[in-house]
Design a protein around this motif. Structure first.
Motif, PDB file in Angstrom:
ATOM      1  N   GLU B 461       0.857  -1.224   0.003  1.00  0.00           N
ATOM      2  CA  GLU B 461       0.007  -0.036   0.106  1.00  0.00           C
ATOM      3  C   GLU B 461       0.863   1.373   0.215  1.00  0.00           C
ATOM      4  N   ILE B 462       1.896   1.273   0.737  1.00  0.00           N
ATOM      5  CA  ILE B 462       2.826   2.338   0.680  1.00  0.00           C
ATOM      6  C   ILE B 462       3.475   2.521  -0.635  1.00  0.00           C
ATOM      7  N   LYS B 463       3.494   1.565  -1.314  1.00  0.00           N
ATOM      8  CA  LYS B 463       4.090   1.608  -2.771  1.00  0.00           C
ATOM      9  C   LYS B 463       3.042   2.450  -3.621  1.00  0.00           C
ATOM     10  N   GLU B 464       2.003   1.789  -3.325  1.00  0.00           N
ATOM     11  CA  GLU B 464       0.899   2.355  -4.510  1.00  0.00           C
ATOM     12  C   GLU B 464       0.653   3.984  -4.057  1.00  0.00           C
ATOM     13  N   MET B 465       0.736   4.451  -2.561  1.00  0.00           N
ATOM     14  CA  MET B 465       0.727   5.773  -2.375  1.00  0.00           C
ATOM     15  C   MET B 465       1.840   6.611  -2.920  1.00  0.00           C
ATOM     16  N   LEU B 466       3.157   5.866  -2.804  1.00  0.00           N
ATOM     17  CA  LEU B 466       4.261   6.662  -3.275  1.00  0.00           C
ATOM     18  C   LEU B 466       4.319   6.713  -4.854  1.00  0.00           C
ATOM     19  N   GLY B 467       3.903   5.900  -5.638  1.00  0.00           N
ATOM     20  CA  GLY B 467       3.777   5.961  -6.901  1.00  0.00           C
ATOM     21  C   GLY B 467       2.707   6.809  -7.293  1.00  0.00           C
ATOM     22  N   GLY B 468       1.752   6.931  -6.668  1.00  0.00           N
ATOM     23  CA  GLY B 468       0.752   8.041  -6.764  1.00  0.00           C
ATOM     24  C   GLY B 468       1.163   9.518  -6.909  1.00  0.00           C
ATOM     25  N   MET B 469       2.096   9.626  -6.095  1.00  0.00           N
ATOM     26  CA  MET B 469       2.789  11.029  -5.748  1.00  0.00           C
ATOM     27  C   MET B 469       3.887  11.125  -6.978  1.00  0.00           C
ATOM     28  N   GLY B 470       4.177   9.939  -7.450  1.00  0.00           N
ATOM     29  CA  GLY B 470       5.454  10.452  -8.527  1.00  0.00           C
ATOM     30  C   GLY B 470       6.573  10.029  -8.158  1.00  0.00           C
ATOM     31  N   ILE B 471       6.639   9.341  -6.960  1.00  0.00           N
ATOM     32  CA  ILE B 471       7.936   9.141  -6.163  1.00  0.00           C
ATOM     33  C   ILE B 471       8.256   7.686  -6.225  1.00  0.00           C
ATOM     34  N   ASN B 472       9.463   7.287  -6.200  1.00  0.00           N
ATOM     35  CA  ASN B 472       9.712   5.775  -6.246  1.00  0.00           C
ATOM     36  C   ASN B 472      10.907   5.509  -5.265  1.00  0.00           C
ATOM     37  N   ALA B 473      11.272   6.245  -4.384  1.00  0.00           N
ATOM     38  CA  ALA B 473      11.998   5.776  -3.252  1.00  0.00           C
ATOM     39  C   ALA B 473      11.560   6.563  -1.695  1.00  0.00           C
ATOM     40  N   ILE B 474      11.412   5.781  -0.809  1.00  0.00           N
ATOM     41  CA  ILE B 474      10.867   6.366   0.296  1.00  0.00           C
ATOM     42  C   ILE B 474      11.568   7.668   0.879  1.00  0.00           C
ATOM     43  N   GLU B 475      13.095   7.878   0.439  1.00  0.00           N
ATOM     44  CA  GLU B 475      13.844   8.953   1.178  1.00  0.00           C
ATOM     45  C   GLU B 475      13.191  10.129   0.329  1.00  0.00           C
ATOM     46  N   SER B 476      12.614  10.231  -0.972  1.00  0.00           N
ATOM     47  CA  SER B 476      11.843  11.299  -1.251  1.00  0.00           C
ATOM     48  C   SER B 476      10.573  11.677  -0.726  1.00  0.00           C
ATOM     49  N   LEU B 477      10.244  10.943   0.317  1.00  0.00           N
ATOM     50  CA  LEU B 477       8.821  11.366   0.811  1.00  0.00           C
ATOM     51  C   LEU B 477       9.110  12.076   2.353  1.00  0.00           C
ATOM     52  N   ARG B 478      10.563  11.402   2.791  1.00  0.00           N
ATOM     53  CA  ARG B 478      10.706  11.892   4.121  1.00  0.00           C
ATOM     54  C   ARG B 478      10.983  13.208   4.505  1.00  0.00           C
ATOM     55  N   GLY B 479       9.936  13.938   5.211  1.00  0.00           N
ATOM     56  CA  GLY B 479      10.030  15.293   5.464  1.00  0.00           C
ATOM     57  C   GLY B 479       9.115  16.144   4.358  1.00  0.00           C
ATOM     58  N   ASN B 480       8.824  15.524   3.283  1.00  0.00           N
ATOM     59  CA  ASN B 480       8.209  16.087   2.155  1.00  0.00           C
ATOM     60  C   ASN B 480       6.693  16.404   2.509  1.00  0.00           C
ATOM     61  N   LYS B 481       6.748  17.690   3.152  1.00  0.00           N
ATOM     62  CA  LYS B 481       5.520  18.168   3.625  1.00  0.00           C
ATOM     63  C   LYS B 481       4.577  18.544   2.497  1.00  0.00           C
ATOM     64  N   GLU B 482       5.289  18.931   1.308  1.00  0.00           N
ATOM     65  CA  GLU B 482       4.474  19.373   0.162  1.00  0.00           C
ATOM     66  C   GLU B 482       3.334  18.346  -0.071  1.00  0.00           C
ATOM     67  N   GLN B 483       3.492  17.107   0.382  1.00  0.00           N
ATOM     68  CA  GLN B 483       2.734  16.095  -0.418  1.00  0.00           C
ATOM     69  C   GLN B 483       1.579  16.093   0.697  1.00  0.00           C
ATOM     70  N   LEU B 484       1.661  16.729   1.883  1.00  0.00           N
ATOM     71  CA  LEU B 484       0.281  16.746   2.764  1.00  0.00           C
ATOM     72  C   LEU B 484      -0.350  18.036   2.691  1.00  0.00           C
TER      73      LEU B 484
END
Lengths: 359, 506
Positions: B461-484
């Protein structure tokens, strides 16, 4: 603060675009006609809301001075900025940037260039310039430094590349690296500073893409004293290159492995243990510098031109060589219009940097 | 005098036509709710004893049983509800502190529920995780802020020493739950699942039982105020060490494992005499300030030759950001923040329900503070307390966490229905009990499979959510408050979380 005239300073504007670059790797100067023809063969990739050019080697007689290209919204901004410059630099020469009247262009700011010498005792001239540029862009209302290197210059504005190129008289300059950009932003914008190339020191970046990791990259850069004031994705890439190449002294080849890092599955397949460990360490330490999302960029400085794609090549990028010339572009057509008979044409792989260096 | 009885919480409803008198409920219920009368051939229930664990409902072969919430209700009152009354009655009976298990059940604002995620449209393609690589690999440990590379014989070499790291295949770890608070079978289930999936589990303050040695290479060993089970071998066996200062469910207080639970197995694992109470003091008696913590961190690093990350776990309290900053500066390789919804095997209810702050605000504050001080890279941040779904994981990571700990979610995978009676030792599911009759109900092989499935499901599920955001590595989500984006949050809350309100563009 600058809300009325320049809306896109307050919003991040995603854009899809065309990029193209030409470098003579022997450092021989050639005219801007080539890049003009190249970018104008990709008008389809823009929508008239921004384009620009950068050229290296164009100010040989003043090559030891920092050259600032500054746009002003009004005379007041110019006065304030010039006061500031006088306080902080020795001004060798200043003049309006030569332009030609192009009827279709609107909202043209005052455009000036300054050749500056640092007379203060500073620890690092580069860090000093970065600080000054950030100061002006952040603090002086209506002023924007859009080029700040030596013997190079950025020319950009809101318009199609044919209009902007004609306006700035691009074909009349001679340089050894030329890079250009044609913009298709997904917001309507009227600010000339929002066009590409984006530059700091002698770095310039043109960029086709949207960065999904913007939030991470931006906060990571803040750790190192870079503040993203322009809200463009491209700004982030520029600062990352400055941080990694200039400050952390990492070679372009390796920077590619940071910004468009190979996948873990690729790293695991590498047989050489040292190489594998190095890539792992790079990802571990520089994870926040990973640029995620679709992009193709051309980054240049006085000695290099580098093309780079995102890790799964979601945006086009093609490269070619002919003699001492290296071409990098969104489309092969934009290269062939300049040089129909090429020695070699190839599609750089995802995450694999295409590097042109002065020989 | 007439003494008020304990307020009944549940009604056991039996469909007599469906009931086949197999008596499985009678044999299974550790709370002696069900009984069979051979004379009348009737199975009856003493609902007052029911804790609502739903075990009987799940094992009844004919689905004759339904456990319903109480019918016996006091007169409607906005202020005085059953639980308030119930606790007063209990206290009037005993004069004691009201105990409870599991995490806070009060409607303290669930910020995760007020945050929504982004997805790509047009300008940025979403990525299909079934077709493209999608990376969740996470490293827990201190990182240098840069590395020095040298070129030797056209080979690039790194000359910077990288501190020890934990390598996770997904940003989810099993939180500290001691052998004692939960059964050995429950420990084994989680330990095996962590090893199989490539993440970590945590001993809690229960020591490391010999049967768990095969899973020690993926175990975080805890050093808490009671120091139970801590010796050189214990420290060496674990993959990392966690100093426990506080726990989200009971900030500021210690722990208590009653002597009757200290069986031979627990006694040898915790290294205390059989049958004695295992008391963890509220503070560590050698840590009365941050400089003392530093000494303990480095004592543990010395003891393990600087080969293992040493972290510190604290409860999320008002001053959490400066405290976390101090911990990082004291040399911790990771910091665990446990929010007010964090679980427990036993805590005074008044503490659990009233002390601490929500994890969402705490993580955002700590991450921001560490960045402002330029020391964010020096320690990883693990968020804990109230992570209920993969959506919460993604949000916690985007708010600034490197990974999350799950406890309750993992136990639910093993059967827990959150009856909140872990402290009684009568867990019908074989989780929070040491009674062999009960613990054998939890098969560690099956338990491990279920916990593994949970990790797998969430990771997908995390992968699906990441993919939806156009992100393919968790480090590009870490602290990425723009996605929230926040929904229904006021300005101060948004400011503290560092996110924009839904409807605002980049």
């Amino acid at each position: 603060m600058r809300k009325r005239l320049i809306p896109d300073i307050d919003y991040r504007v995603p854009s899809a675009c065309g990029v193209t670059g030409i470098m003579n790797q022997k450092g021989e100067l050639f005219s801007g006609e080539a890049i003009y023809a190249s970018i104008c063969n990709m008008l389809e990739r823009g929508n008239g809301l921004g384009s620009g050019f950068v050229a290296y080697g164009i100010y040989p007689e003043l090559k030891d001075y920092w050259c600032f290209h500054i746009m002003y919204e009004n005379e007041k901004a110019k006065e304030n900025t010039e006061d500031y410059l006088k306080r902080n630099f020795g001004i060798k020469h200043s003049e309006p940037i030569p332009t030609k009247k192009v009827k279709s262009l609107k909202f043209i700011p005052l455009l000036w260039r300054y050749f500056l010498g640092i007379e203060k005792n500073v620890e690092s001239a580069e860090d000093y310039i970065i600080k000054v540029v950030m100061d002006i862009n952040k603090e002086i209302e209506g002023a924007f430094v859009f080029s700040s290197g030596k013997n190079m210059g950025i020319f950009k504005g809101v318009g199609n590349p044919d209009e902007i190129g004609e306006f700035f008289r691009v074909p009349e300059y001679k340089g050894y690296i030329w890079v250009s950009h044609n913009r298709f932003p997904t917001n309507s914008v009227g600010w000339w500073g929002g066009a590409h190339p984006f530059g700091i020191l002698d770095w310039s970046v043109v960029h086709n893409g949207e960065i999904s990791s913007y939030g991470v990259n931006k906060r990571y850069l803040e750790n190192f004293g870079y503040f993203c004031t322009l809200s463009t994705d491209t700004e982030v890439i520029t600062y990352l290159f400055d941080l990694l190449v200039r400050r952390h002294k990492i070679a372009f080849e390796t920077v590619g492995n940071i910004l468009s890092a190979p996948f873990w599955s690729q790293i695991e397949r590498i047989e050489n243990k040292e190489e594998r460990e190095l890539l792992k360490t790079l990802r571990m330490v520089y994870g926040p510098a990973l640029v995620n999302g679709p992009f193709s960029v051309i980054v240049a400085n006085s000695s290099c031109m580098v093309g780079l794609n995102d890790r799964i090549k979601l945006r086009p990028l093609v490269a070619a060589t002919k003699g001492d010339f290296l071409y990098i572009s969104s489309e092969e057509a934009a290269i062939k219009i300049v040089s129909p008979q090429l020695d070699k044409v190839w599609m750089p792989r995802a995450g694999e940097p295409t590097i042109g260096k002065l020989m | 005098m007439a003494i008020p009885k304990k307020l009944r919480e549940f009604d056991v409803v039996r469909d007599d036509e469906k009931c086949i008198r197999c008596e499985v409920c009678c044999r299974m219920c550790a709370n002696d709710v069900h009984s069979y009368d051979a004379e009348t051939d009737k199975v009856s229930a003493d609902s007052a004893k029911c804790v609502g664990c739903h075990f009987c409902e799940d094992v009844c072969p004919t689905e004759a049983l339904v456990i319903k919430r109480n019918k016996s209700q006091i007169k409607r009152n906005a202020n005085w509800k059953n639980d308030a009354l119930g606790n007063i009655i209990k206290q009037a009976n005993t004069g004691g502190v009201v105990l409870i298990g599991m995490g806070n059940d009060r409607p303290i604002r669930d910020y995760f529920g007020h945050i929504v995620l982004n997805a790509s449209q047009v300008t940025n393609p979403s990525i299909d995780p079934l077709r493209e690589p999608m990376e969740l690999k996470t490293f827990i440990g201190s990182k240098p802020d840069r590395i020095e590379l040298v070129e030797k014989k056209s080979k690039i070499k790194n000359t910077t020493e990288i501190p020890p790291q934990l390598e996770l295949e997904t940003p989810v770890l099993f939180t500290a739950m001691s052998f004692g608070s939960i059964s050995l079978n429950a420990c084994k289930s989680l330990a095996k699942a962590a090893c199989d999936f490539g993440t970590y589990w945590n001993t809690g303050e229960g020591g490391l039982h010999k049967d768990l040695y095969p899973y020690a290479h993926r175990c975080i060993v805890q050093v808490a105020s009671g120091r139970f089970g801590v010796d050189r071998e214990y420290l060496k066996k674990g993959a990392a060490i966690e100093i426990k200062i506080g726990q989200g469910a009971k900030p500021g207080i210690g722990g208590h494992l009653p002597g009757e639970k200290v069986s031979a197995e627990i006694s040898s694992t915790r290294m205390i005499p059989e049958g004695t109470d295992a008391l963890s003091p509220a503070p560590h008696h050698d840590i009365y300030s941050i400089e003392d913590l530093r000494q303990l961190i480095f004592a543990l690093k010395e003891a393990t030759d600087y080969k293992k990350p040493v972290g510190v776990k604290i409860a999320a309290v008002h001053n959490v950001a400066p405290i976390a900053s101090g911990i990082v500066r004291a040399g911790a390789d990771f910091v665990v923040i446990d929010g007010i919804r964090g679980g427990t095997g036993a805590a005074p209810q008044i503490i659990r329900d009233n002390v601490g702050i929500p994890i969402e605000l705490a993580v955002a504050a700590v991450d921001q503070r560490l960045r402002e001080e330029g020391i964010r890279h020096r320690a990883s941040l693990i968020a804990a307390g109230g992570i209920k779904s993969s959506g919460d994981v993604v949000k916690a990571v985007a708010l600034g966490a490197d990974a999350v700990y799950i406890g309750t979610a993992a136990l639910v995978a093993l059967g827990c229905h959150l009856c909140q009676r872990c402290y009684t030792g009568k867990c019908n599911w074989g989780i929070a009990t040491q009674d062999p009759y009960l613990t054998k109900r939890l098969n560690p092989e099956i338990g491990a499979k279920r916990a593994y499935n949970l990790l797998r499901g969430w990771s997908l599920e995390i992968k699906e959510m990441l993919g939806g955001m156009g992100i393919n590595a968790i480090e590009s989500l870490r602290g990425n408050k723009e996605q929230l984006r926040g929904v229904g949050l006021h300005e101060k809350e948004l400011e503290l979380l560092g996110i924009k309100h839904a409807g605002e563009a980049w």
